[in-house]
Design a protein around this motif. Structure first.
Motif, PDB file in Angstrom:
ATOM      1  N   THR A 171       0.843  -1.187   0.000  1.00 52.08           N
ATOM      2  CA  THR A 171       0.000   0.000   0.000  1.00 52.08           C
ATOM      3  C   THR A 171       0.886   1.248   0.000  1.00 52.08           C
ATOM      4  OG1 THR A 171      -1.697  -1.189   1.209  1.00 52.08           O
ATOM      5  CG2 THR A 171      -1.838   1.196   1.261  1.00 52.08           C
ATOM      6  N   LEU A 172       0.463   2.250  -0.756  1.00 53.03           N
ATOM      7  CA  LEU A 172       1.186   3.522  -0.847  1.00 53.03           C
ATOM      8  C   LEU A 172       0.480   4.548   0.034  1.00 53.03           C
ATOM      9  CD1 LEU A 172       3.321   5.250  -2.640  1.00 53.03           C
ATOM     10  CD2 LEU A 172       1.275   5.960  -3.826  1.00 53.03           C
ATOM     11  N   HIS A 173       1.239   5.228   0.876  1.00 55.15           N
ATOM     12  CA  HIS A 173       0.705   6.266   1.758  1.00 55.15           C
ATOM     13  C   HIS A 173       1.365   7.599   1.413  1.00 55.15           C
ATOM     14  CE1 HIS A 173      -1.214   3.357   4.468  1.00 55.15           C
ATOM     15  NE2 HIS A 173      -0.139   2.621   4.258  1.00 55.15           N
TER      16      HIS A 173
ATOM     17  N   PHE B  55       5.911  13.461  -0.465  1.00 55.30           N
ATOM     18  CA  PHE B  55       6.530  12.628   0.560  1.00 55.30           C
ATOM     19  C   PHE B  55       5.631  11.409   0.749  1.00 55.30           C
ATOM     20  CE2 PHE B  55       7.729  16.985   1.336  1.00 55.30           C
ATOM     21  CZ  PHE B  55       9.096  16.907   1.601  1.00 55.30           C
ATOM     22  N   TYR B  56       6.200  10.213   0.599  1.00 52.34           N
ATOM     23  CA  TYR B  56       5.366   9.012   0.698  1.00 52.34           C
ATOM     24  C   TYR B  56       6.112   7.855   1.364  1.00 52.34           C
ATOM     25  CZ  TYR B  56       7.820   7.412  -3.535  1.00 52.34           C
ATOM     26  OH  TYR B  56       8.771   7.033  -4.448  1.00 52.34           O
ATOM     27  N   ASN B  57       5.326   6.961   1.929  1.00 51.81           N
ATOM     28  CA  ASN B  57       5.813   5.744   2.590  1.00 51.81           C
ATOM     29  C   ASN B  57       6.948   6.003   3.579  1.00 51.81           C
ATOM     30  OD1 ASN B  57       3.886   4.373   1.206  1.00 51.81           O
ATOM     31  ND2 ASN B  57       5.279   3.166  -0.040  1.00 51.81           N
ATOM     32  N   GLY B  58       6.804   7.062   4.350  1.00 53.84           N
ATOM     33  CA  GLY B  58       7.721   7.333   5.444  1.00 53.84           C
ATOM     34  C   GLY B  58       9.010   8.034   5.109  1.00 53.84           C
TER      35      GLY B  58
ATOM     36  N   LYS C 222      -6.172  11.683   1.319  1.00 54.96           N
ATOM     37  CA  LYS C 222      -5.349  11.140   2.400  1.00 54.96           C
ATOM     38  C   LYS C 222      -5.464   9.614   2.478  1.00 54.96           C
ATOM     39  CE  LYS C 222      -4.664  15.441   3.761  1.00 54.96           C
ATOM     40  NZ  LYS C 222      -4.549  16.307   2.655  1.00 54.96           N
ATOM     41  N   ASP C 223      -6.367   9.019   1.693  1.00 54.43           N
ATOM     42  CA  ASP C 223      -6.577   7.569   1.718  1.00 54.43           C
ATOM     43  C   ASP C 223      -5.365   6.838   1.143  1.00 54.43           C
ATOM     44  OD1 ASP C 223      -9.151   8.206   2.569  1.00 54.43           O
ATOM     45  OD2 ASP C 223      -9.957   8.130   0.538  1.00 54.43           O
ATOM     46  N   PRO C 224      -5.033   5.666   1.681  1.00 56.78           N
ATOM     47  CA  PRO C 224      -3.952   4.870   1.110  1.00 56.78           C
ATOM     48  C   PRO C 224      -4.306   4.435  -0.319  1.00 56.78           C
ATOM     49  CG  PRO C 224      -4.661   3.973   3.232  1.00 56.78           C
ATOM     50  CD  PRO C 224      -5.615   5.052   2.865  1.00 56.78           C
ATOM     51  N   VAL C 225      -3.281   4.265  -1.144  1.00 55.64           N
ATOM     52  CA  VAL C 225      -3.482   3.824  -2.522  1.00 55.64           C
ATOM     53  C   VAL C 225      -3.030   2.370  -2.600  1.00 55.64           C
ATOM     54  CG1 VAL C 225      -2.911   4.246  -4.941  1.00 55.64           C
ATOM     55  CG2 VAL C 225      -3.035   6.169  -3.336  1.00 55.64           C
ATOM     56  N   LEU C 226      -3.956   1.496  -2.940  1.00 55.32           N
ATOM     57  CA  LEU C 226      -3.668   0.070  -3.016  1.00 55.32           C
ATOM     58  C   LEU C 226      -2.776  -0.237  -4.220  1.00 55.32           C
ATOM     59  CD1 LEU C 226      -7.218  -1.289  -2.138  1.00 55.32           C
ATOM     60  CD2 LEU C 226      -5.239  -1.070  -0.627  1.00 55.32           C
ATOM     61  N   PRO C 227      -2.095  -1.393  -4.192  1.00 53.49           N
ATOM     62  CA  PRO C 227      -1.223  -1.766  -5.310  1.00 53.49           C
ATOM     63  C   PRO C 227      -1.948  -1.711  -6.656  1.00 53.49           C
ATOM     64  CG  PRO C 227      -0.906  -3.273  -3.486  1.00 53.49           C
ATOM     65  CD  PRO C 227      -2.072  -2.395  -3.127  1.00 53.49           C
ATOM     66  N   ASN C 228      -1.253  -1.188  -7.650  1.00 55.27           N
ATOM     67  CA  ASN C 228      -1.742  -1.061  -9.031  1.00 55.27           C
ATOM     68  C   ASN C 228      -2.937  -0.121  -9.187  1.00 55.27           C
ATOM     69  OD1 ASN C 228       0.217  -2.900 -10.059  1.00 55.27           O
ATOM     70  ND2 ASN C 228      -1.020  -4.548  -9.186  1.00 55.27           N
ATOM     71  N   ASN C 229      -3.280   0.637  -8.166  1.00 53.88           N
ATOM     72  CA  ASN C 229      -4.358   1.625  -8.268  1.00 53.88           C
ATOM     73  C   ASN C 229      -3.777   2.996  -8.579  1.00 53.88           C
ATOM     74  OD1 ASN C 229      -6.302  -0.263  -7.805  1.00 53.88           O
ATOM     75  ND2 ASN C 229      -6.838   0.455  -5.766  1.00 53.88           N
ATOM     76  N   THR C 230      -4.648   3.863  -9.097  1.00 53.78           N
ATOM     77  CA  THR C 230      -4.255   5.206  -9.498  1.00 53.78           C
ATOM     78  C   THR C 230      -4.971   6.236  -8.641  1.00 53.78           C
ATOM     79  OG1 THR C 230      -3.868   4.461 -11.753  1.00 53.78           O
ATOM     80  CG2 THR C 230      -4.215   6.802 -11.461  1.00 53.78           C
ATOM     81  N   SER C 231      -4.295   7.339  -8.376  1.00 51.24           N
ATOM     82  CA  SER C 231      -4.897   8.468  -7.677  1.00 51.24           C
ATOM     83  C   SER C 231      -4.344   9.735  -8.312  1.00 51.24           C
ATOM     84  CB  SER C 231      -4.578   8.404  -6.181  1.00 51.24           C
ATOM     85  OG  SER C 231      -5.356   9.348  -5.475  1.00 51.24           O
ATOM     86  N   LYS C 232      -4.676  10.890  -7.733  1.00 46.68           N
ATOM     87  CA  LYS C 232      -4.215  12.136  -8.331  1.00 46.68           C
ATOM     88  C   LYS C 232      -3.862  13.169  -7.280  1.00 46.68           C
ATOM     89  CE  LYS C 232      -8.809  14.121  -8.796  1.00 46.68           C
ATOM     90  NZ  LYS C 232      -9.839  14.615  -9.678  1.00 46.68           N
TER      91      LYS C 232
END
Length: 144
Positions: free
Chosen positions: A61-63, A110-113, A80-90
């Protein structure tokens, strides 16, 4: 003998470092097909926005921890929702276009810590026409 052993250790260390850097680049978690957007010429005082799409290219998961603009004239908005594998956001980036002239602004993601990536917007703000807005003669028709 010690020099030969040291040379072998350095060689192995450098090779493994190069391999790990290559693997990191190949397995980039946050895939941004577009990293720079050019608004071209925009009118002064007219805010503009652009949407940067990204894909979570990993099996985890991408945060998005934070998205920060290089100045106050640029405003990023993201879910602010996590992005699941292979999903797209903007990420929607707004620019207020108050100052006349060319601009180039960086937005850091800034992502994943502990990881970062950057996107940019650029363009040129053209001077707004001098004077007040033209009189609206139709307003009298509405009052009747």
């Amino acid at each position: 003998m010690k020099k030969a052993l040291l040379a072998v250790c350095l060689s192995v260390g450098i090779s493994s470092l190069a391999f790990s850097q290559t693997n990191e680049k190949q397995q980039e978690t946050l895939m941004l097909p577009e990293k720079v957007y050019d608004f071209g010429k925009i009118s002064q005082g007219r805010p503009v926005t652009h949407e940067f799409y990204f894909t979570n290219n990993s099996s985890d998961t991408l945060h998005l921890d934070n998205v920060q603009a290089s100045c106050g004239c640029t405003t990023p908005v993201w879910k602010k929702d996590p992005v699941l594998p292979n999903n797209t956001s903007k990420i929607t980036v707004g620019y207020n276009a108050a100052a006349e002239g060319p601009f180039e602004k960086t937005v850091t993601i800034f992502y994943n810590g502990n990881k970062t990536s950057a996107i940019k917007i650029k363009g040129e703000v053209t001077k707004a026409p001098v004077g007040s807005a033209p009189a609206n003669n139709s307003i009298q028709l509405l009052k009747q």
